[in-house]
Design a protein around this motif. Structure first.
Motif, PDB file in Angstrom:
ATOM      1  N   ASN A 198      -2.950   5.564   6.072  1.00 44.59           N
ATOM      2  CA  ASN A 198      -2.651   4.598   5.016  1.00 44.59           C
ATOM      3  C   ASN A 198      -3.861   3.837   4.537  1.00 44.59           C
ATOM      4  O   ASN A 198      -3.819   3.159   3.529  1.00 44.59           O
ATOM      5  N   LYS A 214       0.811  -1.218   0.000  1.00 44.97           N
ATOM      6  CA  LYS A 214       0.000   0.000   0.000  1.00 44.97           C
ATOM      7  C   LYS A 214       0.846   1.271   0.000  1.00 44.97           C
ATOM      8  O   LYS A 214       0.354   2.342  -0.322  1.00 44.97           O
ATOM      9  N   GLU A 215       2.119   1.157   0.370  1.00 48.56           N
ATOM     10  CA  GLU A 215       3.011   2.315   0.396  1.00 48.56           C
ATOM     11  C   GLU A 215       3.843   2.424  -0.879  1.00 48.56           C
ATOM     12  O   GLU A 215       4.813   3.178  -0.929  1.00 48.56           O
ATOM     13  N   LYS A 263      -7.151   3.488   2.637  1.00 41.70           N
ATOM     14  CA  LYS A 263      -7.743   4.262   1.545  1.00 41.70           C
ATOM     15  C   LYS A 263      -9.200   4.401   1.682  1.00 41.70           C
ATOM     16  O   LYS A 263      -9.974   3.910   2.250  1.00 41.70           O
ATOM     17  N   GLN A 274      -0.675  11.185  -3.866  1.00 43.78           N
ATOM     18  CA  GLN A 274      -0.920  10.031  -2.998  1.00 43.78           C
ATOM     19  C   GLN A 274      -0.272  10.211  -1.625  1.00 43.78           C
ATOM     20  O   GLN A 274      -0.849   9.832  -0.606  1.00 43.78           O
ATOM     21  N   LYS A 275       0.910  10.811  -1.596  1.00 41.78           N
ATOM     22  CA  LYS A 275       1.596  11.068  -0.322  1.00 41.78           C
ATOM     23  C   LYS A 275       0.764  12.024   0.527  1.00 41.78           C
ATOM     24  O   LYS A 275       0.589  11.818   1.726  1.00 41.78           O
ATOM     25  N   ARG A 285      -2.476  12.455   0.345  1.00 39.83           N
ATOM     26  CA  ARG A 285      -3.666  11.704   0.792  1.00 39.83           C
ATOM     27  C   ARG A 285      -3.342  10.838   1.999  1.00 39.83           C
ATOM     28  O   ARG A 285      -4.123  10.763   2.944  1.00 39.83           O
ATOM     29  N   GLN A 286      -2.192  10.170   1.957  1.00 39.78           N
ATOM     30  CA  GLN A 286      -1.802   9.316   3.081  1.00 39.78           C
ATOM     31  C   GLN A 286      -1.607  10.127   4.352  1.00 39.78           C
ATOM     32  O   GLN A 286      -1.971   9.686   5.434  1.00 39.78           O
ATOM     33  N   GLU A 287      -1.023  11.310   4.215  1.00 44.49           N
ATOM     34  CA  GLU A 287      -0.803  12.148   5.390  1.00 44.49           C
ATOM     35  C   GLU A 287      -2.113  12.676   5.955  1.00 44.49           C
ATOM     36  O   GLU A 287      -2.260  12.804   7.161  1.00 44.49           O
TER      37      GLU A 287
END
Length: 99
Positions: free
Chosen positions: A97, A21-22, A99, A88-89, A91-93
């Motif tokens: 993680n 996922k990362e 989704k 995407q980074k 969004r993760q922040e």
């Protein structure tokens, strides 16, 4: 309750093993077309890159994906990949993680 096994993949740029996922998968089809594979399930030769703009910048400078996928990638593709990874980074922040 059983814990699920987290699939790990190796970044072709940094060499780090990270959860799938990362990572973002870049795929080259049989026809030779290279694209970003958000689902991770498109057929073809795949390479994983960490969701980190710094790592993508290094791949761009060294043309790592060109060698791994045995093709010539344009600067436009690397720019698209950089923009996708930066999004995407972020969004993760914001959301974590999941989704």
């Amino acid at each position: 309750m059983n814990k699920r096994k987290i699939p790990l993949r190796k970044c072709v740029v940094s060499g780090e093993m990270k959860p799938k996922k990362e990572m973002v998968r870049i795929v080259r089809s049989k026809e030779g077309a290279v694209s970003i594979d958000p689902s991770g399930k498109q057929p073809g030769r795949g390479a994983y890159v960490s969701i980190d703009p710094v790592v993508v910048k290094k791949a761009w400078e060294d043309h790592t994906l060109d060698r791994i996928l045995s093709t010539k990638l344009s600067d436009d593709f690397y720019q698209e990949l950089h923009d996708y990874v930066a999004h995407q980074k972020a969004r993760q922040e914001l959301f974590g993680n999941d989704k």
